[in-house]
Design a protein around this motif. Structure first.
Motif, PDB file in Angstrom:
ATOM      1  N   GLY A   1       0.790  -1.223   0.000  1.00 40.46           N
ATOM      2  CA  GLY A   1       0.000   0.000   0.000  1.00 40.46           C
ATOM      3  C   GLY A   1       0.822   1.271   0.000  1.00 40.46           C
ATOM      4  N   GLU A   2       2.068   1.202   0.485  1.00 40.51           N
ATOM      5  CA  GLU A   2       2.882   2.405   0.553  1.00 40.51           C
ATOM      6  C   GLU A   2       3.236   2.921  -0.842  1.00 40.51           C
ATOM      7  OE1 GLU A   2       5.102  -0.674  -0.577  1.00 40.51           O
ATOM      8  OE2 GLU A   2       4.216  -0.701   1.439  1.00 40.51           O
ATOM      9  N   ASP A   3       3.352   2.016  -1.819  1.00 43.44           N
ATOM     10  CA  ASP A   3       3.652   2.445  -3.189  1.00 43.44           C
ATOM     11  C   ASP A   3       2.460   3.172  -3.808  1.00 43.44           C
ATOM     12  OD1 ASP A   3       2.159   0.113  -3.163  1.00 43.44           O
ATOM     13  OD2 ASP A   3       3.338  -0.918  -4.708  1.00 43.44           O
ATOM     14  N   ILE A   4       1.255   2.686  -3.515  1.00 41.45           N
ATOM     15  CA  ILE A   4       0.052   3.363  -4.018  1.00 41.45           C
ATOM     16  C   ILE A   4      -0.072   4.748  -3.398  1.00 41.45           C
ATOM     17  CG2 ILE A   4      -2.460   3.242  -4.171  1.00 41.45           C
ATOM     18  CD1 ILE A   4      -2.246   0.209  -4.033  1.00 41.45           C
ATOM     19  N   ASP A   5       0.157   4.814  -2.092  1.00 37.92           N
ATOM     20  CA  ASP A   5       0.049   6.088  -1.386  1.00 37.92           C
ATOM     21  C   ASP A   5       1.069   7.099  -1.912  1.00 37.92           C
ATOM     22  OD1 ASP A   5      -0.809   7.748   1.069  1.00 37.92           O
ATOM     23  OD2 ASP A   5       1.363   7.567   1.356  1.00 37.92           O
ATOM     24  N   LEU A   6       2.325   6.684  -2.079  1.00 33.98           N
ATOM     25  CA  LEU A   6       3.344   7.598  -2.578  1.00 33.98           C
ATOM     26  C   LEU A   6       3.034   8.042  -4.004  1.00 33.98           C
ATOM     27  CD1 LEU A   6       6.033   9.060  -2.282  1.00 33.98           C
ATOM     28  CD2 LEU A   6       7.203   6.955  -2.976  1.00 33.98           C
ATOM     29  N   SER A   7       2.608   7.111  -4.857  1.00 32.25           N
ATOM     30  CA  SER A   7       2.263   7.458  -6.235  1.00 32.25           C
ATOM     31  C   SER A   7       1.128   8.476  -6.269  1.00 32.25           C
ATOM     32  CB  SER A   7       1.854   6.200  -7.008  1.00 32.25           C
ATOM     33  OG  SER A   7       2.917   5.279  -7.115  1.00 32.25           O
ATOM     34  N   TYR A   8       0.138   8.285  -5.419  1.00 35.04           N
ATOM     35  CA  TYR A   8      -1.006   9.201  -5.371  1.00 35.04           C
ATOM     36  C   TYR A   8      -0.565  10.591  -4.912  1.00 35.04           C
ATOM     37  CZ  TYR A   8      -5.700  10.936  -4.321  1.00 35.04           C
ATOM     38  OH  TYR A   8      -6.856  11.669  -4.288  1.00 35.04           O
ATOM     39  N   ARG A   9       0.309  10.645  -3.901  1.00 33.03           N
ATOM     40  CA  ARG A   9       0.787  11.938  -3.415  1.00 33.03           C
ATOM     41  C   ARG A   9       1.645  12.658  -4.456  1.00 33.03           C
ATOM     42  NH1 ARG A   9       4.194  11.397   0.815  1.00 33.03           N
ATOM     43  NH2 ARG A   9       4.165   9.111   1.009  1.00 33.03           N
ATOM     44  N   LEU A  10       2.395  11.900  -5.260  1.00 36.48           N
ATOM     45  CA  LEU A  10       3.159  12.521  -6.343  1.00 36.48           C
ATOM     46  C   LEU A  10       2.222  13.160  -7.366  1.00 36.48           C
ATOM     47  CD1 LEU A  10       5.930   9.811  -6.894  1.00 36.48           C
ATOM     48  CD2 LEU A  10       6.319  12.176  -6.167  1.00 36.48           C
ATOM     49  N   LEU A  11       1.159  12.446  -7.725  1.00 36.23           N
ATOM     50  CA  LEU A  11       0.187  13.001  -8.663  1.00 36.23           C
ATOM     51  C   LEU A  11      -0.493  14.233  -8.077  1.00 36.23           C
ATOM     52  CD1 LEU A  11      -1.491   9.697  -9.947  1.00 36.23           C
ATOM     53  CD2 LEU A  11       0.157  11.126 -11.173  1.00 36.23           C
ATOM     54  N   GLN A  12      -0.849  14.163  -6.801  1.00 34.18           N
ATOM     55  CA  GLN A  12      -1.483  15.301  -6.132  1.00 34.18           C
ATOM     56  C   GLN A  12      -0.527  16.494  -6.059  1.00 34.18           C
ATOM     57  OE1 GLN A  12      -4.692  14.115  -6.346  1.00 34.18           O
ATOM     58  NE2 GLN A  12      -5.074  15.125  -4.391  1.00 34.18           N
ATOM     59  N   GLY A  13       0.773  16.215  -6.036  1.00 36.03           N
ATOM     60  CA  GLY A  13       1.770  17.283  -5.986  1.00 36.03           C
ATOM     61  C   GLY A  13       2.096  17.880  -7.340  1.00 36.03           C
ATOM     62  N   GLY A  14       1.427  17.399  -8.395  1.00 38.04           N
ATOM     63  CA  GLY A  14       1.626  17.962  -9.723  1.00 38.04           C
ATOM     64  C   GLY A  14       2.660  17.246 -10.565  1.00 38.04           C
ATOM     65  N   TRP A  15       3.181  16.119 -10.082  1.00 37.20           N
ATOM     66  CA  TRP A  15       4.163  15.346 -10.828  1.00 37.20           C
ATOM     67  C   TRP A  15       3.476  14.280 -11.682  1.00 37.20           C
ATOM     68  CZ3 TRP A  15       9.105  17.012 -10.656  1.00 37.20           C
ATOM     69  CH2 TRP A  15       9.474  17.838  -9.584  1.00 37.20           C
ATOM     70  N   LYS A  16       4.190  13.791 -12.692  1.00 40.13           N
ATOM     71  CA  LYS A  16       3.704  12.691 -13.515  1.00 40.13           C
ATOM     72  C   LYS A  16       4.437  11.410 -13.144  1.00 40.13           C
ATOM     73  CE  LYS A  16       2.692  15.598 -17.553  1.00 40.13           C
ATOM     74  NZ  LYS A  16       3.033  15.859 -18.984  1.00 40.13           N
ATOM     75  N   ASN A  17       3.732  10.295 -13.214  1.00 39.50           N
ATOM     76  CA  ASN A  17       4.327   8.972 -13.032  1.00 39.50           C
ATOM     77  C   ASN A  17       4.331   8.262 -14.384  1.00 39.50           C
ATOM     78  OD1 ASN A  17       4.563   9.376 -10.243  1.00 39.50           O
ATOM     79  ND2 ASN A  17       2.496   8.577  -9.871  1.00 39.50           N
TER      80      ASN A  17
END
Length: 348
Positions: A201-217
């Motif tokens: 779950g930590e990978d999902i959470d970090l990925s989501y926070r990156l998107l919320q921060g304006g970054w692309k994955n």
């Protein structure tokens, strides 16, 4: 400042980690990089065994299992690099994979993190290589089987994003914790891994926070092999509890305030799915105990001399076997005298 820090969290998988480190050694040639191994209180003497063979690696020897998120954060805080790679110990990295990710991040300053094309030991594509954020609707489609019925639908099959070409670079939402190369600037902005997630779950959470921060994955079609879960006893109650509890932590953190009624249904679905998975695992263990193991097709192993063969060549060969699922991978490490197969380790 180094260009790259490779962070590997290990727990009782010293032979898998040994081959992982060998592949990383090849992949970082020509790159200003350092490697960190955080051992979570392994009982197989991992640190002593590996430090004698890889003295250049930085080791953090935890006296207790502090969990995946906290262990990664320990090394991230002690390292100093432009990019950080979170890498599972049960992986083998192709020689061009790390350089390819770095070049992509260098040329795309708006990208916060990249994942890669992960292969199962039989050469098949690992669907978790690219995933969508498990919003309530996406989670509903996955748990009810709609995603399996319509795997290539952009609406119902969004969880694994199978409608994307696995041979092309594409923006995705969730990058697997098995291989996640992150821009430190982005990590500093959104924060480290959330230590409320002990494992999963930590990978999902970090990925989501990156998107919320304006970054692309981004997903890149660069190859690694992932044995997947060799450090976890997946038939145990603890695995089921930790895995599904992580789903609830993520939902409660990001969606519970917006989906009150639906939240109750999601929680119920998680508990039901956890019960079903636990029941299946219990039945499987009982069958094995009664000498009635599930019937699997016979596996023929592809032998790979790790010390003398290109990992890129090996993974490309493995990809060609996807139409023959009876084949799997066998890697040989001459120096330590071990054979690693898709689901077992044998000392020779």
């Amino acid at each position: 400042m180094n260009k790259l820090s490779v962070v590997i969290v290990s727990y009782n998988v010293r032979y898998y980690l040994e081959q992982c480190l060998k592949s990383v050694q090849r992949a970082i040639l020509g790159i200003d990089a350092d490697v960190w191994v955080v051992d979570n209180a392994s009982t197989d003497d991992s640190v002593n065994y590996l430090s004698a063979r890889f003295p250049e690696v930085h080791y953090i020897d935890n006296k207790e299992n502090v969990g995946f998120s906290r262990a990664n954060n320990q090394a991230i805080c002690q390292s100093d690099s432009e990019y950080v790679l979170l890498l599972n110990p049960d992986t083998i990295v192709a020689e061009n994979t790390l350089r390819g990710c770095i070049d992509f991040l260098d040329s795309h300053p708006d990208v916060g993190a990249t994942g890669v094309r992960m292969l199962h030991p039989d050469g098949s594509f690992a669907p978790e290589s690219r995933r969508s954020i498990p919003t309530p609707f996406v989670s509903f489609c996955k748990m009810t089987g709609l995603g399996s019925l319509f795997p290539y639908s952009r609406r119902f099959g969004r969880y694994y994003m199978r409608y994307l070409d696995s041979g092309e670079a594409n923006p995705i939402e969730v990058i697997s914790g098995a291989f996640n190369m992150i821009r430190r600037k982005a990590l500093n902005q959104v924060g480290l891994l959330d230590e409320d997630f002990f494992m999963y779950g930590e990978d999902i959470d970090l990925s989501y926070r990156l998107l919320q921060g304006g970054w692309k994955n981004y997903y890149l079609p660069l190859l690694i092999l992932h044995y997947k879960g060799e450090s976890t006893e997946k038939s145990s109650y603890r695995y089921v509890h930790v895995f599904y509890n992580a789903m609830l932590i993520f939902f409660n953190k990001h969606f519970s305030s917006r989906y009150h009624v639906l939240g109750l249904l999601i929680r119920l679905a998680v508990y039901v799915r956890a019960f079903i998975d636990l029941w299946i695992r219990m039945v499987t263990r009982i069958r094995i105990a009664l000498h009635c193991p599930p019937r699997y097709p016979e596996v023929k192993y592809i032998q790979f001399d790790f010390d003398n063969t290109s990992v890129c060549e090996m993974l490309e060969t493995l990809c060609q076997q996807t139409n023959e699922p009876r084949y799997s991978l066998e890697t040989i490490s001459k120096k330590s005298g071990v054979i690693i197969r898709s689901s077992e380790v044998k000392i020779i």
